[in-house]
Design a protein around this motif. Structure first.
Motif, short mmCIF file in Angstrom:
data_model
loop_
_atom_site.label_atom_id
_atom_site.label_comp_id
_atom_site.label_asym_id
_atom_site.label_seq_id
_atom_site.Cartn_x
_atom_site.Cartn_y
_atom_site.Cartn_z
N HIS A 65 1.28 -1.03 -0.30
CA HIS A 65 -0.21 -0.29 -0.13
C HIS A 65 0.47 1.22 0.07
O HIS A 65 0.48 2.68 0.64
N GLY A 66 2.14 1.43 -0.69
CA GLY A 66 3.53 1.79 -0.35
C GLY A 66 4.20 2.50 0.81
O GLY A 66 4.75 1.17 1.37
N ALA A 67 4.66 2.71 1.08
CA ALA A 67 6.18 3.64 1.84
C ALA A 67 4.73 2.95 2.90
O ALA A 67 4.32 4.17 3.03
N VAL A 68 6.46 2.57 3.55
CA VAL A 68 5.99 2.97 5.59
C VAL A 68 6.86 3.83 5.84
O VAL A 68 8.27 3.58 5.77
N LEU A 69 6.09 4.71 7.30
CA LEU A 69 6.76 5.85 7.68
C LEU A 69 7.23 4.98 8.86
O LEU A 69 6.36 5.10 9.21
N SER A 70 8.46 5.10 9.90
CA SER A 70 8.69 5.39 10.77
C SER A 70 7.30 7.04 11.62
O SER A 70 7.43 7.73 10.85
N ASP A 71 7.27 6.45 12.90
CA ASP A 71 6.50 7.67 13.54
C ASP A 71 7.49 8.80 13.31
O ASP A 71 6.58 9.92 13.22
N ASP A 72 8.73 8.73 13.91
CA ASP A 72 9.61 10.54 13.69
C ASP A 72 9.24 11.00 11.64
O ASP A 72 9.49 11.84 11.86
N GLU A 73 9.38 10.38 11.15
CA GLU A 73 8.93 10.28 9.46
C GLU A 73 8.12 11.14 9.43
O GLU A 73 7.59 12.31 8.96
N PHE A 74 6.72 10.08 9.95
CA PHE A 74 5.33 10.32 9.42
C PHE A 74 4.84 11.70 9.99
O PHE A 74 5.09 12.78 9.61
N TYR A 75 5.78 12.35 11.21
CA TYR A 75 5.62 13.64 12.09
C TYR A 75 6.37 14.57 11.30
O TYR A 75 5.38 15.67 11.07
#
Length: 106
Positions: free
Chosen positions: A43-53
């Motif tokens: 479903h796309g790239a998985v981002l860590s919490d830090d990257e998402f924020y």
């Protein structure tokens, strides 16, 4: 005996019709599979919490960077027409619209 033959003929005709539709659907599916590119896996790239924020902060900064830019006007929700209301004045659907928002289940 004639009714049994007629019933058998009708069932045979229905079976032939269903078989023809099934065969056509398989051919269409195979053709579309060849024409369309394959879908990417996942479903796309998985981002860590830090990257998402960080991405959220970046998008908020981009949105706040141009406050002078006019935003498109939001159309007010029009009430139900008079003929759509029940005789006591409520909605015939029994529920009012809720604002769209995230659905949180606990």
């Amino acid at each position: 005996m004639g009714k049994l033959e007629l019933l058998l003929l009708i069932l045979l005709g229905l079976g032939a019709l269903v078989f023809g539709l099934w065969k056509k659907a398989r051919a269409t599916t195979a053709r579309e599979r060849q024409e369309r590119p394959p879908r990417p896996a996942g479903h796309g790239a998985v981002l860590s919490d830090d990257e998402f924020y960080k991405k959220v902060l970046l998008m908020q900064a981009q949105n706040a960077a141009s406050p002078d830019e006019p935003r498109p006007p939001v159309a007010p929700e029009s009430p139900l027409p008079r003929w759509w209301r029940t005789f006591w004045g409520g909605s015939p659907l029994g529920k009012t619209r809720r604002p769209a928002g995230p659905k949180i289940r606990v």
